[in-house]
Design a protein around this motif. Structure first.
Motif, PDB file in Angstrom:
ATOM      1  N   ILE A  71       0.883  -1.173   0.000  1.00 22.27           N
ATOM      2  CA  ILE A  71       0.000   0.000   0.000  1.00 22.27           C
ATOM      3  C   ILE A  71       0.912   1.211   0.000  1.00 22.27           C
ATOM      4  O   ILE A  71       1.786   1.333   0.862  1.00 22.27           O
ATOM      5  CB  ILE A  71      -0.897   0.048   1.256  1.00 22.27           C
ATOM      6  N   ALA A  75      -3.177  -0.158  -3.732  1.00 27.67           N
ATOM      7  CA  ALA A  75      -2.712  -1.482  -3.336  1.00 27.67           C
ATOM      8  C   ALA A  75      -2.094  -2.086  -4.588  1.00 27.67           C
ATOM      9  O   ALA A  75      -2.771  -2.268  -5.593  1.00 27.67           O
ATOM     10  CB  ALA A  75      -3.871  -2.334  -2.832  1.00 27.67           C
ATOM     11  N   VAL A 131     -11.550  -2.416  -4.227  1.00 32.07           N
ATOM     12  CA  VAL A 131     -10.569  -3.501  -4.305  1.00 32.07           C
ATOM     13  C   VAL A 131     -11.072  -4.476  -5.361  1.00 32.07           C
ATOM     14  O   VAL A 131     -12.259  -4.826  -5.396  1.00 32.07           O
ATOM     15  CB  VAL A 131     -10.391  -4.200  -2.944  1.00 32.07           C
ATOM     16  N   LEU A 182      -7.335  -5.496   2.417  1.00 31.59           N
ATOM     17  CA  LEU A 182      -6.824  -4.369   1.635  1.00 31.59           C
ATOM     18  C   LEU A 182      -7.698  -3.126   1.756  1.00 31.59           C
ATOM     19  O   LEU A 182      -7.193  -2.011   1.820  1.00 31.59           O
ATOM     20  CB  LEU A 182      -6.670  -4.759   0.167  1.00 31.59           C
TER      21      LEU A 182
END
Length: 189
Positions: free
Chosen positions: A6, A54, A103, A112
């Protein structure tokens, strides 16, 4: 998910890749993507915008971005009457607005989303954060509640969107993680 990092991203440079993630997560059409690309590129120029991605290698598998809320922006003008009807209009001031958080489905359920929103809101000097989410019980709404978000208005209708949304708000900083399940991600400097 030790192979995902990240890190801050340049929103304008990564806009197309971010929208690919959003399309996979939200099922957007090519026409919707074209409209949203212009919006994201406009947002990338807003003072105070912050974006995190991410990354699995160089592939963007999740992203989030936001900015200090501004009552003059379109989103605020749409949600203001709904917030006012619930006595929550003050949440439009001194708030960090989470504009997008997505995500890719292949990477969902691994922490995440939590890592992205925590990083995104973590450096904000503002005392609270607001966002909108589809108004139904989803894993995303569960995540937001676990971070302290509460419903400020429900059944919010955005133009050209058939689904109702909920506007949620939480004080900052977020409370410490209380769950026994913690995700460790290698953070890049």
């Amino acid at each position: 998910m030790d192979d995902v990092t990240i890190e801050p991203i340049d929103l304008a440079t990564r806009a197309s890749a971010a929208l690919d993630v959003q399309a996979a997560a939200f099922g957007l059409t090519p026409d919707e993507l074209a409209v949203r690309l212009q919006i994201v590129l406009r947002h990338a120029e807003v003072p105070g915008v912050r974006a995190f991605g991410a990354l699995h290698g160089d592939e963007l598998v999740g992203f989030g971005y936001g900015m200090p809320n501004n009552r003059e922006h379109w989103w605020s003008s749409v949600i203001e009457p709904y917030l006012a009807a619930n006595g929550n209009e003050g949440w439009l001031d001194d708030a960090f607005s989470v504009t997008e958080l997505h995500v890719h489905p292949r990477h969902q359920g691994k922490g995440l989303g939590r890592a992205l929103i925590t990083m995104l809101c973590g450096a904000s000097p503002l005392p609270r954060t607001i966002l909108s989410a589809v108004d139904r019980e989803t894993p995303a709404r569960g995540l937001y509640r676990s971070l302290g978000y509460q419903d400020l208005a429900r059944r919010v209708m955005f133009p050209n969107t058939p689904l109702p949304y909920a506007v949620m708000g939480a004080p900052l900083p977020f409370p410490p993680v209380r769950s026994a399940r913690r995700v460790r991600l290698p953070w890049r400097a």
